[in-house]
Write a protein that holds these residues in place. Structure first.
Motif, short mmCIF file in Angstrom:
data_model
loop_
_atom_site.label_atom_id
_atom_site.label_comp_id
_atom_site.label_asym_id
_atom_site.label_seq_id
_atom_site.Cartn_x
_atom_site.Cartn_y
_atom_site.Cartn_z
N ALA A 339 1.39 8.51 -8.03
CA ALA A 339 1.96 7.40 -7.26
C ALA A 339 1.05 7.04 -6.10
CB ALA A 339 3.35 7.79 -6.76
N ALA A 340 0.51 8.06 -5.42
CA ALA A 340 -0.39 7.80 -4.30
C ALA A 340 -1.70 7.19 -4.79
CB ALA A 340 -0.64 9.08 -3.51
N CYS A 341 -2.18 7.66 -5.94
CA CYS A 341 -3.42 7.08 -6.50
C CYS A 341 -3.21 5.60 -6.79
CB CYS A 341 -3.79 7.83 -7.78
SG CYS A 341 -5.35 7.31 -8.50
N THR A 342 -2.02 5.25 -7.31
CA THR A 342 -1.74 3.85 -7.61
C THR A 342 -1.70 3.01 -6.35
OG1 THR A 342 -0.51 4.35 -9.63
CG2 THR A 342 0.00 2.27 -8.55
N THR A 343 -0.98 3.45 -5.33
CA THR A 343 -0.85 2.62 -4.12
C THR A 343 -2.18 2.53 -3.37
OG1 THR A 343 0.00 4.52 -2.87
CG2 THR A 343 1.63 3.02 -3.83
N ILE A 344 -2.91 3.63 -3.34
CA ILE A 344 -4.23 3.58 -2.68
C ILE A 344 -5.17 2.67 -3.48
CG2 ILE A 344 -6.29 4.94 -2.10
CD1 ILE A 344 -4.36 7.31 -1.53
N GLY A 345 -5.08 2.77 -4.81
CA GLY A 345 -5.91 1.91 -5.66
C GLY A 345 -5.61 0.44 -5.44
N LYS A 346 -4.32 0.11 -5.32
CA LYS A 346 -3.93 -1.28 -5.07
C LYS A 346 -4.46 -1.76 -3.72
CE LYS A 346 0.44 -1.49 -7.72
NZ LYS A 346 1.91 -1.62 -7.59
N MET A 347 -4.34 -0.89 -2.71
CA MET A 347 -4.80 -1.29 -1.37
C MET A 347 -6.32 -1.51 -1.37
SD MET A 347 -4.41 0.74 2.27
CE MET A 347 -5.33 2.18 1.74
N LEU A 348 -7.06 -0.61 -2.00
CA LEU A 348 -8.51 -0.79 -2.06
C LEU A 348 -8.86 -2.06 -2.83
CD1 LEU A 348 -9.58 2.90 -2.78
CD2 LEU A 348 -10.20 1.61 -0.74
#
Ligand SMILES: [Zn+2]
Lengths: 605, 93
Positions: A339-348
């Motif tokens: 979940a954190a990988c997804t949200t960080i990926g979206k932000m980047l």
């Protein structure tokens, strides 16, 4: 301080952690440690805060800091030079009971100046199922030996009564003893090298450099956050166990130089051992954060300060005692990772400047399968199928994910050779290879996962048994990015051999003779000519699959990692007789896919 | 000034648009202006995604202007769409 001295000390700290990791691997005799690299070593300051995070499973960096602090609180005034402490209680700091922390003070000229901490997944912890993952556990009491902190070595001397008590509670005590000794060796190397550093530069100078290192990380991380857009990004993960589905829901909000990870809305804690405690959830969100946002920043307390976690008590990401947690590392913690990988990926990806550093989710679904039983040498073996560490890379904005490419939370994960496993257990591999259509489709394809099948081979007891804690057979978990599909879900199949089956060979699930039965949770036999087939997930894709270069799709079909059906139906690529893409037919196919998409009525939620 | 919520979705602070064709998706949350298509897993991805269990969907969000896939989610029936949005000063984006 003098920048040269600072830089030298910073690099020495890196090397100390690296050398301690090498020691841990070389002393350990366990495949999960020296093949799978399910390990971690880090350095901590005198107050237990993270100083230098090492490689291995990164979700341990912050929880081992809490382990140091718990030992400091418990043993205040009794901490001696060359002591080594053990902690594995998940409700104090650990992730699950079988990931034992050894925490060791580092003294210089009689004063406590730092700590080292390490972990390995020990061969067994005395849980109700062999290997530590206990899918049949109903509470923490059925998950084996658990300590909120004990002294294992007193001023360098093993406390034999304590060691014997631990070994008396575990299967395969000789292997657990070796696990513990590998960690003690690791602590010794960390302490010796730190002592040399302190002697050369003096404690005040090293302390000043360490304080500057933490400040540097905080300054650099806050500056990076300020360069990224303010906003909120959400993700959701499903964990399916025995027909029950639990959700991990995350809203990550970035404001100026701060990040908040809010798990409000996640499901209540489960009766199954997939839960995790709050320290585990915190570690879980940092596992992708360190490599994705701080790849060029030292992983320490300075990175932790700008981050806040909200995890509702009693939820699957902050369970309350005595909820079972033995499957946490491949359960709720891994879902927090994803979940954190997804949200960080979206932000980047939302930042044109940082978009090329975004990634879809990598290998999102470990399958903890522990084989156990009488081996071909008259002994008893317990060990994980290290293929769970082989992973699959998520796609990026400019490239496909790496096939069998590992995972984000552990930058050094890998799997054992087939021969290594066959040497340790009376089993034979029928095949092990990249799994077709497992990589999430996208303009850039997710890396493939793999598939494999094993049978028993001349087992003295007629076979072995295995514990499987396998979720993710219903829901894809490696989420895609920017329109990319998720990687295909896992699959676990027990193929019951026909009565008169002879030892055979097969190259895929469909050619294994017998009757397939999906399995996912519990203890199962591997006997006679029955086979165990496992397929693990691919990485998530990036971008619209019908924007993928048709030649790349055709090449994937030729190499067997994408089927002709997926090429046509998902990628909209028609193949010519020579195996290349048929340009005109591809244009027509893609046009038809666009038409079908637009045929759906616009739907407000 | 154009900013991005995702690589596929832009916003000027008030209206969200498809980054590929500029089609207006409306104010946040942008998914309200997209075409939503819930495909059963087995239909969405072929045999590798066919788990034999109904009730899990690949949820596609599609630009009504150019049919590009803006985002995907794995979802179960009844789960609300994920809400990604920017926080821009003095604007509802
Ligand atoms: Zn468009």
């Amino acid at each position: 301080m003098d920048p040269m001295t600072f830089s030298i000390i910073r690099h020495r700290l890196f090397r100390i952690v690296d050398e301690a990791v090498i020691t841990l691997k070389h002393v350990s005799g366990s495949a999960i440690t020296n093949e799978g690299h399910d390990l971690m070593v880090s350095l901590y300051r005198a107050d237990g805060t993270l100083l230098m995070g090492g490689v291995g499973f990164l979700h341990h960096l912050t929880s081992a800091a809490e382990a140091c602090k718990a030992i400091i609180r418990r043993f205040q005034g009794q901490i001696g030079e060359a002591d080594v402490y053990l902690l594995n209680d998940p409700y104090t700091a650990a992730l699950h009971t079988s990931d034992i922390y050894l925490v060791a003070p580092i003294h210089h000229e009689g004063r406590l100046v730092a700590w080292s901490a390490c972990f390995v997944h020990v061969t067994d912890i005395g849980a109700m199922n062999p290997g530590g993952f206990a899918p049949q556990a109903v509470d923490i009491y059925s998950e084996g030996f658990s300590s909120p902190g004990l002294k294992l070595l007193d001023r360098g001397e093993m406390r034999q009564d304590v060691l014997d008590t631990i070994l008396n509670m575990v299967r395969s005590p000789e292997m657990v003893s070796l696990d513990l000794r590998s960690m003690i060796a690791c602590c010794n190397v960390a302490r010796d090298r730190m002592s040399a550093l302190l002697t050369k530069y003096t404690a005040p100078v090293v302390d000043e450099a360490c304080a500057a290192l933490v400040e540097q990380s905080e300054t650099l991380f806050r500056a990076r956050l300020r360069a990224l857009p303010d906003g909120q990004w959400q993700s959701r993960q499903y964990l399916d166990v025995q027909g029950e589905t639990a959700r991990v829901v995350l809203t990550m909000t970035k404001t100026d130089d701060r990040l908040v990870f809010d798990f409000t809305g996640s499901d209540p804690q489960s009766r199954h051992s997939i839960n995790c405690t709050k320290w585990a959830a915190l570690g879980g969100l940092f596992a992708p954060l360190f490599p994705l946002l701080c790849y060029d920043i030292t992983w320490n307390e300075g990175v932790i300060r700008p981050v806040t976690m909200i995890a509702p008590e009693g939820s699957i990401v902050n369970c309350t005692r005595p909820a079972p947690v033995s499957v946490a590392t491949v359960g709720a913690i891994q879902s927090v990772n994803n979940a954190a990988c997804t949200t960080i990926g979206k932000m980047l990806a939302a930042s044109p400047e940082y978009r090329d550093q975004a990634t879809a989710v990598w290998h999102a679904n470990h399958f903890a399968i522990f084989k156990f039983g009488a081996n071909q040498r008259g002994g008893y073996s317990i060990g994980i199928l290290t293929e769970t560490f082989a992973g699959a890379g998520g796609a990026r904005s400019f490239a496909d994910g790496v096939d069998i490419g590992g995972e984000i939370p552990n930058p050094i994960s890998r799997m054992a050779n087939v021969e290594t496993v066959e040497g340790a257990f009376p089993i034979r591999y029928l095949f092990r290879r990249r799994a077709p259509d497992s990589g999430g489709p996208g303009r850039y394809r997710g890396g493939t996962g793999g598939e494999m099948a094993i049978v028993q081979h001349r087992a003295p007891a007629g076979g072995i048994d295995y514990v499987i804690s396998g979720k993710g057979a219903r829901h894809p978990m490696s989420e895609g990015l920017a329109g990319g599909y998720p990687g295909a879900p896992n699959s676990y199949v027990w193929v019951h051999a026909d009565a008169e089956a002879a030892p055979g060979s097969a190259d895929r699930l469909e050619t294994i003779p017998g009757t397939p039965e999906p399995v996912s949770w519990g203890v199962y036999p591997l006997r006679g000519q029955d086979a165990l087939y496992v397929r693990w997930n691919g990485g998530g894709g990036y971008g619209d699959p019908i924007a993928r270069d048709p030649a790349a799709v055709a090449a994937d079909v030729t190499s067997g990692v994408v089927s002709a059906r997926a090429a046509a139906e998902i990628y909209g690529v028609a193949l010519a007789p020579d195996g290349g893409a048929d340009s005109a037919a591809t244009v027509a196919l893609r046009g038809a896919i666009r038409t079908a998409r637009l045929a759906v009525p616009e739907a407000a939620e | 000034m154009t900013r991005f919520i995702l690589p596929t979705v832009a916003t000027d602070g008030t209206i969200c648009t498809c980054a590929a064709c500029g089609h207006a998706l409306g104010p946040a949350p942008w998914k309200r202006g997209a075409i939503r298509r819930d495909l059963p897993l087995a239909v969405a991805g072929g045999a590798a995604y066919d788990t034999g269990h109904a009730g899990v969907f690949l949820c596609q969000f599609i630009c009504p202007g150019c049919a590009v896939l803006l985002d995907t989610e794995t979802a179960m029936a009844g789960d609300a769409a994920l809400d990604d949005r920017l926080h821009l000063p003095a604007a509802a984006n």
